[in-house]
Scaffold this motif. Structure first.
Motif, PDB file in Angstrom:
ATOM      1  N   UNK A 128       0.819  -1.218   0.000  1.00  0.00           N
ATOM      2  CA  UNK A 128       0.000   0.000   0.000  1.00  0.00           C
ATOM      3  C   UNK A 128       0.849   1.263   0.000  1.00  0.00           C
ATOM      4  N   UNK A 129       0.177   2.400   0.165  1.00  0.00           N
ATOM      5  CA  UNK A 129       0.869   3.695   0.143  1.00  0.00           C
ATOM      6  C   UNK A 129       0.982   4.307   1.533  1.00  0.00           C
ATOM      7  N   UNK A 130       0.528   3.588   2.558  1.00  0.00           N
ATOM      8  CA  UNK A 130       0.610   4.090   3.934  1.00  0.00           C
ATOM      9  C   UNK A 130       1.370   3.093   4.804  1.00  0.00           C
ATOM     10  N   UNK A 131       2.012   3.607   5.842  1.00  0.00           N
ATOM     11  CA  UNK A 131       2.667   2.731   6.812  1.00  0.00           C
ATOM     12  C   UNK A 131       1.600   1.898   7.530  1.00  0.00           C
ATOM     13  N   UNK A 132       1.937   0.671   7.886  1.00  0.00           N
ATOM     14  CA  UNK A 132       1.004  -0.210   8.597  1.00  0.00           C
ATOM     15  C   UNK A 132       1.554  -0.540   9.984  1.00  0.00           C
ATOM     16  N   UNK A 133       0.665  -0.566  10.975  1.00  0.00           N
ATOM     17  CA  UNK A 133       1.047  -0.979  12.327  1.00  0.00           C
ATOM     18  C   UNK A 133      -0.176  -1.624  12.978  1.00  0.00           C
ATOM     19  N   UNK A 134      -0.071  -1.968  14.250  1.00  0.00           N
ATOM     20  CA  UNK A 134      -1.201  -2.614  14.935  1.00  0.00           C
ATOM     21  C   UNK A 134      -1.417  -4.035  14.454  1.00  0.00           C
ATOM     22  N   UNK A 135      -0.308  -4.729  14.146  1.00  0.00           N
ATOM     23  CA  UNK A 135      -0.418  -6.118  13.651  1.00  0.00           C
ATOM     24  C   UNK A 135      -0.664  -7.087  14.803  1.00  0.00           C
ATOM     25  N   UNK A 136      -1.459  -8.106  14.527  1.00  0.00           N
ATOM     26  CA  UNK A 136      -1.543  -9.270  15.407  1.00  0.00           C
ATOM     27  C   UNK A 136      -1.885 -10.475  14.541  1.00  0.00           C
ATOM     28  N   UNK A 137      -1.668 -11.660  15.108  1.00  0.00           N
ATOM     29  CA  UNK A 137      -1.859 -12.878  14.333  1.00  0.00           C
ATOM     30  C   UNK A 137      -2.479 -13.952  15.224  1.00  0.00           C
ATOM     31  N   UNK A 138      -3.337 -14.745  14.627  1.00  0.00           N
ATOM     32  CA  UNK A 138      -3.933 -15.900  15.321  1.00  0.00           C
ATOM     33  C   UNK A 138      -3.709 -17.101  14.422  1.00  0.00           C
ATOM     34  N   UNK A 139      -3.108 -18.143  14.974  1.00  0.00           N
ATOM     35  CA  UNK A 139      -2.888 -19.321  14.130  1.00  0.00           C
ATOM     36  C   UNK A 139      -3.167 -20.611  14.882  1.00  0.00           C
ATOM     37  N   UNK A 140      -3.663 -21.585  14.136  1.00  0.00           N
ATOM     38  CA  UNK A 140      -3.905 -22.912  14.690  1.00  0.00           C
ATOM     39  C   UNK A 140      -2.919 -23.889  14.062  1.00  0.00           C
ATOM     40  N   UNK A 141      -2.581 -24.934  14.806  1.00  0.00           N
ATOM     41  CA  UNK A 141      -1.723 -26.013  14.317  1.00  0.00           C
ATOM     42  C   UNK A 141      -2.508 -27.311  14.471  1.00  0.00           C
ATOM     43  N   UNK A 142      -2.663 -28.049  13.368  1.00  0.00           N
ATOM     44  CA  UNK A 142      -3.432 -29.296  13.405  1.00  0.00           C
ATOM     45  C   UNK A 142      -2.564 -30.464  12.956  1.00  0.00           C
ATOM     46  N   UNK A 143      -2.569 -31.518  13.772  1.00  0.00           N
ATOM     47  CA  UNK A 143      -1.794 -32.729  13.478  1.00  0.00           C
ATOM     48  C   UNK A 143      -2.567 -33.564  12.450  1.00  0.00           C
ATOM     49  N   UNK A 144      -1.915 -33.921  11.346  1.00  0.00           N
ATOM     50  CA  UNK A 144      -2.583 -34.667  10.272  1.00  0.00           C
ATOM     51  C   UNK A 144      -3.068 -36.043  10.713  1.00  0.00           C
ATOM     52  N   UNK A 145      -2.354 -36.674  11.644  1.00  0.00           N
ATOM     53  CA  UNK A 145      -2.666 -38.055  12.025  1.00  0.00           C
ATOM     54  C   UNK A 145      -3.605 -38.112  13.223  1.00  0.00           C
ATOM     55  N   UNK A 146      -3.256 -37.410  14.285  1.00  0.00           N
ATOM     56  CA  UNK A 146      -4.044 -37.508  15.521  1.00  0.00           C
ATOM     57  C   UNK A 146      -5.224 -36.536  15.558  1.00  0.00           C
ATOM     58  N   UNK A 147      -5.170 -35.502  14.734  1.00  0.00           N
ATOM     59  CA  UNK A 147      -6.227 -34.477  14.753  1.00  0.00           C
ATOM     60  C   UNK A 147      -6.083 -33.496  15.897  1.00  0.00           C
ATOM     61  N   UNK A 148      -5.054 -33.670  16.737  1.00  0.00           N
ATOM     62  CA  UNK A 148      -4.824 -32.733  17.850  1.00  0.00           C
ATOM     63  C   UNK A 148      -4.608 -31.324  17.296  1.00  0.00           C
ATOM     64  N   UNK A 149      -5.069 -30.340  18.046  1.00  0.00           N
ATOM     65  CA  UNK A 149      -4.960 -28.962  17.558  1.00  0.00           C
ATOM     66  C   UNK A 149      -4.539 -28.018  18.683  1.00  0.00           C
ATOM     67  N   UNK A 150      -3.775 -27.016  18.313  1.00  0.00           N
ATOM     68  CA  UNK A 150      -3.381 -25.945  19.230  1.00  0.00           C
ATOM     69  C   UNK A 150      -3.691 -24.614  18.554  1.00  0.00           C
TER      70      UNK A 150
END
Ligand SMILES: [Ca+2]
Ligand SMILES: [Ca+2]
Ligand SMILES: [Ca+2]
Length: 246
Positions: free
Chosen positions: A149-171
């Motif tokens: 973009x043409x403006x500075x960006x701030x105020x970032x945050x992130x939310x992420x999940x991790x899922x196990x392909x075999x057990x289906x466990x998630x964080x």
């Protein structure tokens, strides 16, 4: 002659009183006008704020205190060696970033998503690289993003999940990119590797699925900057050996 002179003096005095009272009215009018225009300005600011974002930044429970010791580096009451058993981060009192410290958190590695953005303005960010293995140093989640973009960006945050392909466990984890401002046209790489001494490095939980599961893992990432619609993307970790703890 004296009578005429007295008449002129009286006339000048009357005129002076008239102008003085007129000036008093003149100075009062702008003052009233400025008060009238100030009120809608405040209201419009409040309307703008409530209309663009409802993002909430969790903060640690104030009723809890941290007590850092040699055996408990983050002071959350769980010794470092026990954090490994719990699957929590020994360097971070609130592993999942939901505002509750590990010891009292019923789900210490699963945060609910606190990003409640209502803006539909597209986030001018391009993800140029995202990886959880084959890093230059020890493996960790690493995201490179460019401000298109043409403006500075701030105020970032992130939310992420991790899922196990075999057990289906998630964080699920929530992280605020404290101190990160991305100038227009610039790129930045953020790392989740616990190396908090460097800029753009944040905490990553190597005692969780990422560090302990040898199965394939899917990272579903929601990236947000205040006032913009979040963007989402996925990063895959192939089946193989578990990453090195810590
Ligand atoms: Ca601890
Ligand atoms: Ca901890
Ligand atoms: Ca927590």
């Amino acid at each position: 002659m004296l009578k005429e002179k007295l008449k002129r003096i009286w006339f000048v005095m009357v005129l002076s009183v008239f102008f003085m009272s007129g000036c008093a009215v003149a100075t009062t009018t702008p003052s009233t006008a400025s008060q009238t225009t100030a009120e809608p300005t405040v209201i419009s600011v409040q309307t703008d704020n409530s209309g663009t974002t409802e993002n909430i930044t969790p903060s640690p429970n104030p009723s809890e205190t941290l007590n850092v010791t040699a055996d408990d580096q983050d002071g959350d009451g769980i010794p470092d060696v026990v954090e490994k058993t719990y699957g929590t981060n020994p360097y971070l009192a609130d592993t999942d970033g939901d505002g509750v410290y590990d010891k009292t958190d019923e789900k210490p590695v699963f945060a609910e998503n606190p990003i409640k953005e209502t803006s539909t303005t597209p986030l001018p960010i391009t993800i140029t690289d995202a990886r959880v293995e084959d890093n230059a140093t020890a493996d960790h989640l690493e995201i490179t993003m460019k401000n298109t973009g043409s403006s500075d960006l701030s105020g970032f945050d992130v939310y992420f999940t991790i899922t196990d392909h075999v057990t289906g466990a998630a964080e699920a984890y929530y992280v605020v990119f404290a101190g990160l401002t991305l100038p227009a046209g610039a790129s930045a790489t953020v790392h989740f590797d616990n190396d908090a001494t460097q800029a753009n490095h944040y905490y990553g939980n190597m005692n969780g699925l990422y560090g302990t599961s040898a199965n394939g893992l899917t990272f579903d990432v929601l990236l947000h900057a205040a006032g913009y619609q979040p963007i989402s993307f996925t990063v895959e970790k192939a089946q193989g050996t578990a990453e090195v703890a810590d």
